[in-house]
Design an enzyme around this catalytic site. Sequence first.
Site, PDB file in Angstrom:
ATOM      1  N   LYS A  35       0.849  -1.197   0.000  1.00 51.78           N
ATOM      2  CA  LYS A  35       0.000   0.000   0.000  1.00 51.78           C
ATOM      3  C   LYS A  35       0.888   1.252   0.000  1.00 51.78           C
ATOM      4  O   LYS A  35       2.090   1.171   0.267  1.00 51.78           O
ATOM      5  CB  LYS A  35      -0.929  -0.007   1.216  1.00 51.78           C
ATOM      6  CG  LYS A  35      -0.226   0.031   2.560  1.00 51.78           C
ATOM      7  CD  LYS A  35      -1.230  -0.188   3.696  1.00 51.78           C
ATOM      8  CE  LYS A  35      -0.552  -0.221   5.043  1.00 51.78           C
ATOM      9  NZ  LYS A  35      -1.484  -0.629   6.113  1.00 51.78           N
ATOM     10  N   ARG A 133     -11.710   0.003  14.206  1.00 54.67           N
ATOM     11  CA  ARG A 133     -11.475   0.784  12.998  1.00 54.67           C
ATOM     12  C   ARG A 133     -12.392   0.214  11.920  1.00 54.67           C
ATOM     13  O   ARG A 133     -13.355   0.830  11.539  1.00 54.67           O
ATOM     14  CB  ARG A 133      -9.996   0.693  12.613  1.00 54.67           C
ATOM     15  CG  ARG A 133      -9.394   1.975  12.147  1.00 54.67           C
ATOM     16  CD  ARG A 133      -7.897   1.914  11.993  1.00 54.67           C
ATOM     17  NE  ARG A 133      -7.396   0.731  11.303  1.00 54.67           N
ATOM     18  CZ  ARG A 133      -6.137   0.577  10.909  1.00 54.67           C
ATOM     19  NH1 ARG A 133      -5.249   1.533  11.138  1.00 54.67           N
ATOM     20  NH2 ARG A 133      -5.751  -0.525  10.292  1.00 54.67           N
ATOM     21  N   TYR A 261      16.346  29.767   9.413  1.00 50.75           N
ATOM     22  CA  TYR A 261      15.130  30.512   9.772  1.00 50.75           C
ATOM     23  C   TYR A 261      14.897  30.503  11.277  1.00 50.75           C
ATOM     24  O   TYR A 261      15.060  29.483  11.937  1.00 50.75           O
ATOM     25  CB  TYR A 261      13.914  29.890   9.097  1.00 50.75           C
ATOM     26  CG  TYR A 261      13.816  30.167   7.614  1.00 50.75           C
ATOM     27  CD1 TYR A 261      13.655  31.465   7.135  1.00 50.75           C
ATOM     28  CD2 TYR A 261      13.855  29.123   6.702  1.00 50.75           C
ATOM     29  CE1 TYR A 261      13.541  31.711   5.771  1.00 50.75           C
ATOM     30  CE2 TYR A 261      13.740  29.353   5.344  1.00 50.75           C
ATOM     31  CZ  TYR A 261      13.579  30.657   4.877  1.00 50.75           C
ATOM     32  OH  TYR A 261      13.472  30.899   3.535  1.00 50.75           O
ATOM     33  N   MET A 309      12.728  24.562   3.367  1.00 49.55           N
ATOM     34  CA  MET A 309      12.020  23.844   2.303  1.00 49.55           C
ATOM     35  C   MET A 309      12.983  22.996   1.467  1.00 49.55           C
ATOM     36  O   MET A 309      12.675  21.862   1.112  1.00 49.55           O
ATOM     37  CB  MET A 309      11.322  24.861   1.404  1.00 49.55           C
ATOM     38  CG  MET A 309      10.385  24.250   0.405  1.00 49.55           C
ATOM     39  SD  MET A 309       9.538  25.602  -0.439  1.00 49.55           S
ATOM     40  CE  MET A 309       8.227  24.731  -1.237  1.00 49.55           C
TER      41      MET A 309
END
Length: 370
Positions: A35, A133, A261, A309
């Site tokens: 998955k 679930r 930052y 980033m």
Amino acid sequence: MPRPITAIIHQQALRHNLSVSHQCMPDSQVFAVVKANAYGHGIERVYTALQDADGFAFLDIGEGTRLRALGCKKPLLLLEGIFAFEDLFECAKHEMSFAIHSLHQVQWLKQFAAIAPDVQFDVYLKMNSGMNRLGFEPQQYAEIWQELHQLNTVRSITHMTHFSDADGERFGLDGIEHQHFIFNKTIQGLAGKTSLSNSAAILRHHQTLHCDIVRSGIMLYGSSPDYPAHSIQDWNLRPTMSLRSEIIAIQTVQAGDSIGYGSKFIATQQMRIGVVACGYADGYQRLSATGTPVLVDSVKTHTLGRISMDMLAVDVTALPQADVGSEVVLWGQSSEGVLLPIDEVAASSGTIGYELMCAVTARVNFQIDA
Ligand SMILES: *Cc1c(COP(=O)(O)O)cnc(C)c1O
């Protein structure tokens, strides 16, 4: 030149980890869980290495059709079942099995049986044995089993449940006993194979827990389901993904200078800093704390300050040879074979190996290490 950040997928390690699943459960079929695009590795990149699996389990029909396109003839299982009536046509076409966890899915199957009486499915009846679930309550289970058993369209019914605490302890027991007891009691007298174990149950409970089909996920991908109680070395597993990049700039800072930052790291002495081409837009956790381990030229050091980033900073004060172009391993293995377990990195940002490997983004180059 492409940006130097690369995720290397180690096929030998995938083969090895699958063999560990088989060794733990010699009398069970091992389904490889692929998955989330094989836990971020890419189905096409892992398929050949996982060919010895007895079947494959996943969530999206599209993942199953990709496996069929690769030539896979093994059983395929949709772990969350179908999401719409129309999905049954796809399941029939590609010979996919599916979990049945709710009444609306039973209704779709009955509807389908009325219009396509010749099609047959091997279904997995999901029991809610305590995780709350997916699945039918134990009190309802036998009744649903009978309903499915009477449908011509159902060739076989496998009893399935999922453990919430196979990686830990619960109620002072071993994490699985409670659910295992309910499961066994509920399927008494109902024919069918059983499917119980995930990786944690395979590794921790293989001596006591037997079932026909296990669903092996994270252990195939070289992360320990119960870290820090056990590391991948403890379980004899190998890393299957190495996220590597390079230093693209060097800075020398003085006491009182800050890095990145928000000036979250302030040097207390002169330091040498490596700036690495890897940031949160590559899937590296922004919440990683200063001190998250990395390897520079196969030597362990750590991050400093906030993750940007596209970049992060590492301490190379003690590594005078480190320079622009030096290899940086964010997790996995260095090109010299030094290990930095993904679980150790994940722990530094309060998460687990699963999340890191699934989060690698599309702009990262992937390579196969055959
Ligand atoms: C994801 C999943 C697994 C595999 O779990 P791991 O902890 O990765 O081994 C097994 N069964 C079900 C139903 C799942 O959703």
